[in-house]
Design a protein around this motif. Structure first.
Motif: not given
Length: 142
Positions: A94-109
């Motif tokens: 039942d979850a609503s789902i949204m595809a994020l933009q492919p250029n999403l950048k994550f932070n890394r230590p």
């Protein structure tokens, strides 16, 4: 390969929520607006979850985390799109789902933000989470 990929702050700014719990929070560097956090050495997967959940699980094994999140039924999760049984369970839920933009950048230590090699989705369960996803304008919600 490390599971230390932190959600960028602009996601939380767009969602505008304060979460009750982040069950798999990093030891340092988290920008998750959560009142409570579980992080190693605590086992957030076996601990009790409560309230509105933020979940960005370890991408090396997200299935058990997503299953627990689905069972809990209240919150938002950020997971990779995957050809896997756990992703099919999420998609068929039942979850609503949204595809994020492919250029999403994550932070890394200790590193500059980086993209990962796969696309990601935000999924929501619960009225408050759904409304935050829609209002975020981060993408189209299905």
């Amino acid at each position: 390969m490390s599971d230390e990929w932190y959600t960028p702050k602009h996601i939380f700014d767009a969602l505008g929520l304060e979460f009750d719990l982040d069950p798999c929070s990093p030891m340092t560097g988290s920008v998750v607006p959560a009142q409570h956090r579980y992080h190693l050495p605590a086992d957030g997967l076996s601990a009790s979850w409560f309230g509105l959940i933020w979940l960005n699980p370890p991408y090396s094994k997200p299935g058990p985390w997503v299953d627990k999140w689905l069972e809990h039924g209240n919150g938002i999760c950020l997971v990779p799109m995957s050809k896997s049984k756990w992703f099919n369970r999420l998609w068929d839920s039942d979850a609503s789902i949204m595809a994020l933009q492919p250029n999403l950048k994550f932070n890394r230590p200790g590193e500059a933000p980086k993209q990962i090699f796969m696309g990601c989705v935000l999924a929501s369960l619960g009225t408050e989470s759904y409304q935050a996803l829609v209002n975020s304008k981060l993408g189209k919600v299905r």
